[in-house]
Design a protein around this motif. Structure first.
Motif, PDB file in Angstrom:
ATOM      1  N   GLY A   1      52.069  49.528  19.866  1.00  7.05           N
ATOM      2  CA  GLY A   1      53.360  49.291  20.503  1.00  7.05           C
ATOM      3  C   GLY A   1      53.569  50.013  21.818  1.00  7.05           C
ATOM      4  N   TRP A   2      52.496  50.561  22.384  1.00  2.58           N
ATOM      5  CA  TRP A   2      52.613  51.228  23.698  1.00  2.58           C
ATOM      6  C   TRP A   2      51.243  51.246  24.358  1.00  2.58           C
ATOM      7  CZ3 TRP A   2      51.071  54.803  27.228  1.00  2.58           C
ATOM      8  CH2 TRP A   2      51.998  55.186  28.213  1.00  2.58           C
ATOM      9  N   GLY A   3      51.238  50.998  25.651  1.00  2.00           N
ATOM     10  CA  GLY A   3      49.991  51.089  26.399  1.00  2.00           C
ATOM     11  C   GLY A   3      50.213  50.733  27.857  1.00  2.00           C
ATOM     12  N   ARG A   4      49.291  51.191  28.688  1.00  5.66           N
ATOM     13  CA  ARG A   4      49.341  50.906  30.119  1.00  5.66           C
ATOM     14  C   ARG A   4      47.940  50.544  30.596  1.00  5.66           C
ATOM     15  NH1 ARG A   4      53.898  50.966  28.842  1.00  5.66           N
ATOM     16  NH2 ARG A   4      55.612  52.271  29.620  1.00  5.66           N
ATOM     17  N   VAL A   5      47.845  49.417  31.277  1.00  5.10           N
ATOM     18  CA  VAL A   5      46.593  49.024  31.920  1.00  5.10           C
ATOM     19  C   VAL A   5      46.888  48.796  33.398  1.00  5.10           C
ATOM     20  CG1 VAL A   5      44.744  47.309  32.062  1.00  5.10           C
ATOM     21  CG2 VAL A   5      45.670  47.971  29.827  1.00  5.10           C
ATOM     22  N   VAL A   6      46.086  49.410  34.244  1.00  3.87           N
ATOM     23  CA  VAL A   6      46.237  49.254  35.694  1.00  3.87           C
ATOM     24  C   VAL A   6      44.899  48.843  36.290  1.00  3.87           C
ATOM     25  CG1 VAL A   6      46.782  50.394  37.872  1.00  3.87           C
ATOM     26  CG2 VAL A   6      48.079  50.977  35.808  1.00  3.87           C
ATOM     27  N   PHE A   7      44.912  47.763  37.034  1.00  7.05           N
ATOM     28  CA  PHE A   7      43.740  47.337  37.800  1.00  7.05           C
ATOM     29  C   PHE A   7      43.928  47.816  39.242  1.00  7.05           C
ATOM     30  CE2 PHE A   7      43.466  44.534  34.226  1.00  7.05           C
ATOM     31  CZ  PHE A   7      42.146  44.140  34.125  1.00  7.05           C
ATOM     32  N   VAL A   8      42.935  48.517  39.770  1.00  9.50           N
ATOM     33  CA  VAL A   8      42.997  48.930  41.172  1.00  9.50           C
ATOM     34  C   VAL A   8      42.365  47.813  42.000  1.00  9.50           C
ATOM     35  CG1 VAL A   8      42.405  50.664  42.884  1.00  9.50           C
ATOM     36  CG2 VAL A   8      42.947  51.353  40.539  1.00  9.50           C
ATOM     37  N   SER A   9      43.232  46.979  42.559  1.00  6.20           N
ATOM     38  CA  SER A   9      42.809  45.844  43.368  1.00  6.20           C
ATOM     39  C   SER A   9      42.786  46.276  44.838  1.00  6.20           C
ATOM     40  CB  SER A   9      43.744  44.658  43.109  1.00  6.20           C
ATOM     41  OG  SER A   9      43.368  43.537  43.865  1.00  6.20           O
ATOM     42  N   SER A  10      43.351  45.494  45.734  1.00  7.51           N
ATOM     43  CA  SER A  10      43.320  45.808  47.157  1.00  7.51           C
ATOM     44  C   SER A  10      44.238  44.862  47.902  1.00  7.51           C
ATOM     45  CB  SER A  10      41.893  45.649  47.689  1.00  7.51           C
ATOM     46  OG  SER A  10      41.861  45.667  49.099  1.00  7.51           O
ATOM     47  N   GLU A  11      44.688  45.292  49.077  1.00  3.76           N
ATOM     48  CA  GLU A  11      45.414  44.349  49.930  1.00  3.76           C
ATOM     49  C   GLU A  11      44.513  43.182  50.315  1.00  3.76           C
ATOM     50  OE1 GLU A  11      44.607  43.876  53.317  1.00  3.76           O
ATOM     51  OE2 GLU A  11      43.153  45.496  53.519  1.00  3.76           O
ATOM     52  N   SER A  12      43.201  43.375  50.201  1.00  2.98           N
ATOM     53  CA  SER A  12      42.256  42.290  50.485  1.00  2.98           C
ATOM     54  C   SER A  12      42.365  41.153  49.480  1.00  2.98           C
ATOM     55  CB  SER A  12      40.817  42.835  50.480  1.00  2.98           C
ATOM     56  OG  SER A  12      40.612  43.721  51.557  1.00  2.98           O
ATOM     57  N   ALA A  13      43.046  41.406  48.342  1.00  4.55           N
ATOM     58  CA  ALA A  13      43.283  40.329  47.383  1.00  4.55           C
ATOM     59  C   ALA A  13      44.230  39.286  47.951  1.00  4.55           C
ATOM     60  CB  ALA A  13      43.865  40.908  46.095  1.00  4.55           C
ATOM     61  N   LEU A  14      45.141  39.717  48.826  1.00  2.95           N
ATOM     62  CA  LEU A  14      46.131  38.816  49.421  1.00  2.95           C
ATOM     63  C   LEU A  14      45.792  38.470  50.860  1.00  2.95           C
ATOM     64  CD1 LEU A  14      49.343  40.667  48.157  1.00  2.95           C
ATOM     65  CD2 LEU A  14      48.153  38.760  47.054  1.00  2.95           C
ATOM     66  N   ASN A  15      45.081  39.337  51.519  1.00  2.00           N
ATOM     67  CA  ASN A  15      44.781  39.223  52.943  1.00  2.00           C
ATOM     68  C   ASN A  15      43.261  39.124  53.074  1.00  2.00           C
ATOM     69  OD1 ASN A  15      46.014  39.243  55.531  1.00  2.00           O
ATOM     70  ND2 ASN A  15      45.284  41.314  55.887  1.00  2.00           N
ATOM     71  N   THR A  16      42.696  38.012  52.641  1.00  2.00           N
ATOM     72  CA  THR A  16      41.241  37.889  52.490  1.00  2.00           C
ATOM     73  C   THR A  16      40.500  38.325  53.752  1.00  2.00           C
ATOM     74  OG1 THR A  16      41.581  36.006  51.031  1.00  2.00           O
ATOM     75  CG2 THR A  16      39.366  36.339  51.877  1.00  2.00           C
ATOM     76  N   PRO A  17      39.628  39.331  53.645  1.00  2.00           N
ATOM     77  CA  PRO A  17      38.928  39.838  54.830  1.00  2.00           C
ATOM     78  C   PRO A  17      37.698  38.999  55.142  1.00  2.00           C
ATOM     79  CG  PRO A  17      38.381  41.193  52.931  1.00  2.00           C
ATOM     80  CD  PRO A  17      39.328  40.127  52.436  1.00  2.00           C
ATOM     81  N   LYS A  18      37.645  38.485  56.345  1.00  2.00           N
ATOM     82  CA  LYS A  18      36.496  37.657  56.720  1.00  2.00           C
ATOM     83  C   LYS A  18      35.211  38.478  56.762  1.00  2.00           C
ATOM     84  CE  LYS A  18      37.708  38.199  61.611  1.00  2.00           C
ATOM     85  NZ  LYS A  18      38.211  37.494  62.817  1.00  2.00           N
ATOM     86  N   GLU A  19      35.337  39.793  57.019  1.00  2.00           N
ATOM     87  CA  GLU A  19      34.145  40.630  57.086  1.00  2.00           C
ATOM     88  C   GLU A  19      33.672  41.082  55.707  1.00  2.00           C
ATOM     89  OE1 GLU A  19      37.470  43.575  56.855  1.00  2.00           O
ATOM     90  OE2 GLU A  19      37.160  41.622  57.800  1.00  2.00           O
ATOM     91  N   MET A  20      34.507  40.881  54.673  1.00  2.00           N
ATOM     92  CA  MET A  20      34.131  41.240  53.305  1.00  2.00           C
ATOM     93  C   MET A  20      34.647  40.165  52.351  1.00  2.00           C
ATOM     94  SD  MET A  20      34.641  45.369  52.932  1.00  2.00           S
ATOM     95  CE  MET A  20      36.415  45.327  53.172  1.00  2.00           C
ATOM     96  N   LEU A  21      34.235  38.947  52.586  1.00  2.00           N
ATOM     97  CA  LEU A  21      34.736  37.816  51.802  1.00  2.00           C
ATOM     98  C   LEU A  21      34.409  37.967  50.329  1.00  2.00           C
ATOM     99  CD1 LEU A  21      36.072  35.041  51.631  1.00  2.00           C
ATOM    100  CD2 LEU A  21      33.872  34.023  52.266  1.00  2.00           C
ATOM    101  N   ASP A  22      33.193  38.443  50.022  1.00  2.00           N
ATOM    102  CA  ASP A  22      32.801  38.602  48.623  1.00  2.00           C
ATOM    103  C   ASP A  22      33.659  39.655  47.923  1.00  2.00           C
ATOM    104  OD1 ASP A  22      31.655  40.496  50.310  1.00  2.00           O
ATOM    105  OD2 ASP A  22      29.658  40.398  49.429  1.00  2.00           O
TER     106      ASP A  22
END
Length: 270
Positions: free
Chosen positions: A138-159
């Motif tokens: 009945g309690w827990g926390r999960v956090v994924f450390v993503s990036s602004e690159s998830a929304l602002n796709t970087p052409k220099e790091m597309l993968d």
């Protein structure tokens, strides 16, 4: 706001340096029992030793495991079968100079797959184990450390950007799956940060160009992240502050969210 995580066990993947290390420190400071992770025993042992020195009253342990593989994830889970908090931080990027479409066309299959296995599947595998157990209690926390690159796709790091967008899909889907259980799942989206990987890249660039680190960072922002509102790199502690909050009791009404610590780079409000 006083965040108290006493009695909670927190797993932080990729936490021997960078954002993960800062998150481990922040969670330990809040009273959590922290389990550190890295790929080599030497780095894990060093991180555990340093954290125990900083927080002598906290429970700190470590597990060396390569979470880019199913076998590594299984070994980690066997060593730490239970956790109240899971911070899916481990990840990397292949930093390269951008040369138009040739840069994108030159990314081989194995680099796409390596990034996906580490950045995405590590979090999938551990969440698949820990989330049902959190829901049962009945309690827990999960956090994924993503990036602004998830929304602002970087052409220099597309993968890399692809994997960070995938993390948002996974974190939102998992949040939906545990709706009403007392477990929350969120993603934190840092922007350019003085982490081990990016700082190393900046140091190499500064040395090659005969400029300071600050000048190298400013050049990076002007060329590749000109919409930054803070006009500087974030510190790992600034990112960790958001991670620790998302893991707290105070964040109980925040789930399925993409929490930005990107310095305002992404130019939309929602």
């Amino acid at each position: 706001m006083k965040i108290d995580l006493s009695g909670r066990t927190a797993v932080v993947t990729g936490s021997t340096a960078g954002i993960g290390r800062a998150a481990a420190e922040g969670l330990a400071r809040a009273g959590a029992w922290v389990i550190v992770n890295g790929r080599t025993q030497a780095r894990v042992d060093e991180a555990v030793r340093e954290l125990r020195t900083l927080f002598p009253d906290s429970e700190i342990s470590g597990i060396a495991a390569d979470l880019s593989t199913a076998a590594g994830a299984d070994a980690f889970i066997a060593a730490a079968p239970d956790a109240d908090i899971l911070v899916n931080n481990v990840g990397t990027a292949f930093l390269r100079d951008y040369d138009g479409i040739r840069s994108i066309a030159a990314i081989p299959d194995d680099e796409w797959l390596k990034l996906f296995q580490l950045n995405v599947m590590s979090g999938v595998r551990l969440s698949r184990h820990y989330l049902p157990r959190m829901a049962e209690t009945g309690w827990g926390r999960v956090v994924f450390v993503s990036s602004e690159s998830a929304l602002n796709t970087p052409k220099e790091m597309l993968d890399y950007g692809m994997t960070k967008t995938a993390q948002l899909a996974v974190s939102r889907g998992l949040a939906e799956a545990v709706s009403g259980t007392g477990v929350t799942v969120n993603a934190v989206l840092p922007g350019p940060t003085r982490s081990e990987i990016l700082s190393g890249y900046m140091a190499d660039h500064a040395a090659a160009a005969g400029i300071t680190m600050e000048e190298a960072e400013q050049g990076f922002l002007q060329a590749l992240r000109p919409t930054s509102l803070i006009q500087r790199f974030a510190t790992t502690d600034e990112v960790a502050n958001m991670i620790v909050y998302a893991c707290s009791e105070q964040a109980s009404a925040t789930s399925g969210a993409a929490l930005r610590v990107g310095g305002g780079i992404v130019r939309f409000v929602a």
